[in-house]
Enzyme design. Structure first.
Site, PDB file in Angstrom:
ATOM      1  CG  ASP A  70      -0.307   0.080   2.539  1.00 14.47           C
ATOM      2  OD1 ASP A  70       0.753  -0.571   2.724  1.00 14.47           O
ATOM      3  OD2 ASP A  70      -0.800   0.802   3.425  1.00 14.47           O
ATOM      4  CD  GLU A  96       4.471   0.871   6.594  1.00 16.07           C
ATOM      5  OE1 GLU A  96       5.395   1.219   7.346  1.00 16.07           O
ATOM      6  OE2 GLU A  96       3.957   1.658   5.774  1.00 16.07           O
TER       7      GLU A  96
HETATM    8  C1  LIG Z   1      22.537   9.168  10.135  1.00 13.83           C
HETATM    9  C2  LIG Z   1      21.781   9.928   9.410  1.00 13.83           C
HETATM   10  C3  LIG Z   1      20.574  10.487   8.996  1.00 13.83           C
HETATM   11  C4  LIG Z   1      19.320   9.856   9.008  1.00 13.83           C
HETATM   12  C5  LIG Z   1      18.526  10.240   7.894  1.00 13.83           C
HETATM   13  C6  LIG Z   1      17.420   9.351   7.667  1.00 13.83           C
HETATM   14  C7  LIG Z   1      17.394   8.868   6.299  1.00 13.83           C
HETATM   15  C8  LIG Z   1      16.528   7.689   6.190  1.00 13.83           C
HETATM   16  C9  LIG Z   1      16.526   7.080   4.868  1.00 13.83           C
HETATM   17  C10 LIG Z   1      15.565   6.362   4.421  1.00 13.83           C
HETATM   18  C11 LIG Z   1      14.412   6.123   5.255  1.00 13.83           C
HETATM   19  C12 LIG Z   1      13.242   5.786   4.527  1.00 13.83           C
HETATM   20  C13 LIG Z   1      12.217   5.375   5.498  1.00 13.83           C
HETATM   21  C14 LIG Z   1      10.993   5.044   4.822  1.00 13.83           C
HETATM   22  C15 LIG Z   1      10.087   4.268   5.688  1.00 13.83           C
HETATM   23  C16 LIG Z   1       8.755   4.847   5.644  1.00 13.83           C
HETATM   24  C17 LIG Z   1       7.706   3.896   6.079  1.00 13.83           C
HETATM   25  C18 LIG Z   1       6.465   4.625   6.425  1.00 13.83           C
HETATM   26  O1  LIG Z   1       6.120   5.585   5.810  1.00 13.83           O
HETATM   27  N1  LIG Z   1       5.761   4.173   7.458  1.00 13.83           N
HETATM   28  C19 LIG Z   1       4.638   4.874   8.055  1.00 13.83           C
HETATM   29  C20 LIG Z   1       3.998   3.913   9.034  1.00 13.83           C
HETATM   30  C21 LIG Z   1       3.023   4.476  10.042  1.00 13.83           C
HETATM   31  C22 LIG Z   1       2.778   3.483  11.129  1.00 13.83           C
HETATM   32  C23 LIG Z   1       1.701   4.836   9.435  1.00 13.83           C
HETATM   33  C24 LIG Z   1       5.151   6.101   8.780  1.00 13.83           C
HETATM   34  O2  LIG Z   1       4.498   7.126   8.712  1.00 13.83           O
HETATM   35  O3  LIG Z   1       6.216   6.047   9.394  1.00 13.83           O
HETATM   36 ZN   LIG Z   2       6.789   2.124   3.849  1.00 13.93          ZN
HETATM   37 ZN   LIG Z   3       5.320   5.287   3.892  1.00 14.33          ZN
END
Ligand SMILES: CCCCCCCC/C=C\CCCCCCCC(=O)N[C@@H](CC(C)C)C(=O)O
Ligand SMILES: [Zn+2]
Ligand SMILES: [Zn+2]
Length: 515
Positions: A137, A201
């Site tokens: 999703d 998710e």
């Molecule tokens: C050490 C250095 C810096 C850190 C920088 C961070 C960079 C991260 C890079 C990539 C991260 C991508 C993460 C993507 C995951 C997103 C998943 C998501 O959107 N999940 C939702 C779930 C929620 C329970 C509805 C969310 O909003 O988190």
């Molecule tokens: Zn995600």
């Molecule tokens: Zn996401």
């Protein structure tokens, strides 16, 4: 008299210089002499490993992802999903990955109506299985502001544009693609593994991932490790580090979403009260924004990230990172300047929704807002809620907790951690340009938290090289993936599955490259 004063001044100055020199000596001694010895070296570099794609494979791989992006599997809210698209996604993967769906040793189950669980039976039942997790999703996308429509999967300049290209159809389709390629090569798997593809998710995963986890738990499954999205190979995120570094999440932040509301008598706007519901709520929200949650640098794994990456920093930052015992106040101040690094060191506050008002000349009867907090690993939701109440300090503002969970426990990170060593091995095989692998924090949330009872080894990592600009595209405009980057992701997964087939980790040996 003057001579005595000059003497005293000279002595004072010498004392000061002496102290400064002594301090410098301690710093240098710790940095270069007393530096902890590197951990045992485990893996050596290997020559080319034979992930060779024909022009046809390449086309197929790209088109499989593009086709998936075109299916509008949007999660709008916990009770509003595009279920037609979710079902279509199920039919689509069946069509695109025939080898996966016809292999006798792969069981496919649909969970919670639209999620998928694959049980891939390896030939050696003695080996503890692992799990690869992804979701199909996506969050909604506005039609405006994109260079190509968000569900067109248009290819431009080597990139595929579309919602879900990085979050997270690249993983869902990439995992199945890697397995499809392995099966076509008649690769016989030794270690069993599970593939979970959730359908909700983006709205907390209660009907998809949670149900998959419950089912596996009921079956008595224990996992040697679980890999989900949540971090990446970071390029240009950290000031002073030139090379891309793989940061693998060993925990993810907790979350707390609160709904704030203020109710007030409506009436004629010509004789307004001193404060309207909108004014009261706006004041509360402003106080939350103006008073960020405390800086927790040093209380969570963020410090381990910097320590692991210390030698990647240019001078004098390398010296500073090796001596965080002395420099952490400066480092924490620097980290809080950029949103992505600020998110590593504190519970963040994001006002995400605001609704109020009926007409230009009506005193608004109510005002509502949603605030989304991501909780630092060293804090608990309860503690954050207390801070919110104290900061708002206004009983007229009603606070309702919508969804909350504490940060994930910290997963193991050492030379015995099977998953970590397999990731190192695979990174070395597929991304030779990556010189460091460090433990980190996933600043967002993933479906992986539902699997905490099945394993203590949950890792968050997408094998993609991402730049700060790419990060803004996730949930934002012009989400995209490069065709080359996606091929590398599939190669990583293809290699990871094979590397996980080893019975046990090799003994450390001296003359090999260490990541
Ligand atoms: C050490 C250095 C810096 C850190 C920088 C961070 C960079 C991260 C890079 C990539 C991260 C991508 C993460 C993507 C995951 C997103 C998943 C998501 O959107 N999940 C939702 C779930 C929620 C329970 C509805 C969310 O909003 O988190
Ligand atoms: Zn995600
Ligand atoms: Zn996401």
């Amino acid at each position: 008299m003057a001579g005595r004063l000059r003497g005293a001044a000279l002595a004072g100055c010498l004392g000061l210089c002496g102290t400064a020199l002594a301090l410098l000596a301690v710093v240098l001694l710790r940095a270069y002499v007393l530096r902890p010895a590197p951990g045992p070296r485990v893996w050596g570099r290997r020559p080319e490993l034979g992930f060779e794609l024909s022009a046809r494979d390449r086309r197929e791989l790209k088109e499989a992802l593009r086709g998936a992006i075109k299916i509008q599997t949007v999660s709008f809210s916990p009770d509003d999903q595009n279920t037609t698209a979710l079902a279509e996604f199920g039919n689509y993967i069946k069509k695109v990955f025939p080898a996966v769906f016809s292999a006798k040793f792969i069981q496919h189950e649909i969970i919670g109506e639209y999620s998928h669980l694959f049980t891939v039976q390896g030939s050696d039942p003695q080996l503890t299985p692992y799990m690869l997790l992804a979701h199909m999703d996506v969050v909604p996308a506005s039609q405006e502001g994109w260079v190509a429509p968000p569900f067109s999967a248009e290819e431009r300049g080597g990139f595929i544009y579309g919602r879900g290209t990085m979050d997270n159809k690249n993983s869902a389709i990439g995992i199945l693609q890697a397995l499809e390629f392995l099966l076509r090569k008649d690769y016989r798997l030794r270690r069993s593994f599970y593939i979970g593809i959730g359908h909700d998710e983006e709205i907390y995963g209660h009907k998809g991932a949670r149900k998959i986890a419950d089912l596996l738990e009921a079956r008595g499954v224990k996992l040697s490790f679980l890999l989900d999205e949540g971090s990446a190979i970071l390029d240009g995120f950290i000031k002073g580090i030139k090379a891309p570094v793989a940061v693998i999440g060993i925990t993810e932040k907790g979350a707390l979403t609160v709904k704030l509301s203020v109710e007030k008598e409506p009436g004629h706007s010509s004789a307004p009260p001193k404060e309207t519901s909108i004014g009261i709520l706006a004041g509360a929200l402003s106080r939350l924004e103006q008073n960020p949650m405390p800086n927790m640098f040093g209380h969570g794994p963020e410090i381990r990230t910097l320590e692991h990456l210390a030698s990647e920093f240019t001078f004098p930052l390398n010296l500073i990172m090796t001596n965080l015992w002395l420099f952490s106040p400066i480092v924490s101040r620097i980290l809080q300047q950029m949103p992505s690094t600020n998110a590593l060191i504190r519970t963040t506050t994001a006002i995400t929704m605001f609704n109020a008002g009926i007409k230009t000349n009506i005193i608004p009867p109510s005002a509502k807002a949603t605030v989304n907090f991501r909780i630092h690993p060293s804090q608990k939701a309860e503690e954050v809620l207390e801070i919110i109440k104290t900061t708002i300090a206004d009983d007229r503002v009603k606070i309702d907790v919508q969804e909350t969970f504490d940060p994930n426990p910290i997963s193991p990170w050492d030379n015995q951690a099977f998953g970590v060593q397999i990731f190192r091995r695979t990174l070395l095989d597929v991304f030779p340009e990556v010189s460091s692998v460090a433990p980190g924090i996933c600043i967002a949330n993933t479906d992986s938290r539902h699997f905490a009872k099945l394993t203590d080894a949950i890792y968050l990592f997408n094998p993609l090289i991402i730049k700060p600009d790419d990060f803004l595209r996730i949930h934002g405009l012009n989400e995209r993936i490069s065709v080359e980057g996606y091929e590398k992701q599939v190669e990583f997964l293809y290699q990871l599955i094979q590397n996980s087939d080893i019975k046990k980790l090799p003994e450390p040996h001296a003359n090999s490259h260490e990541l």
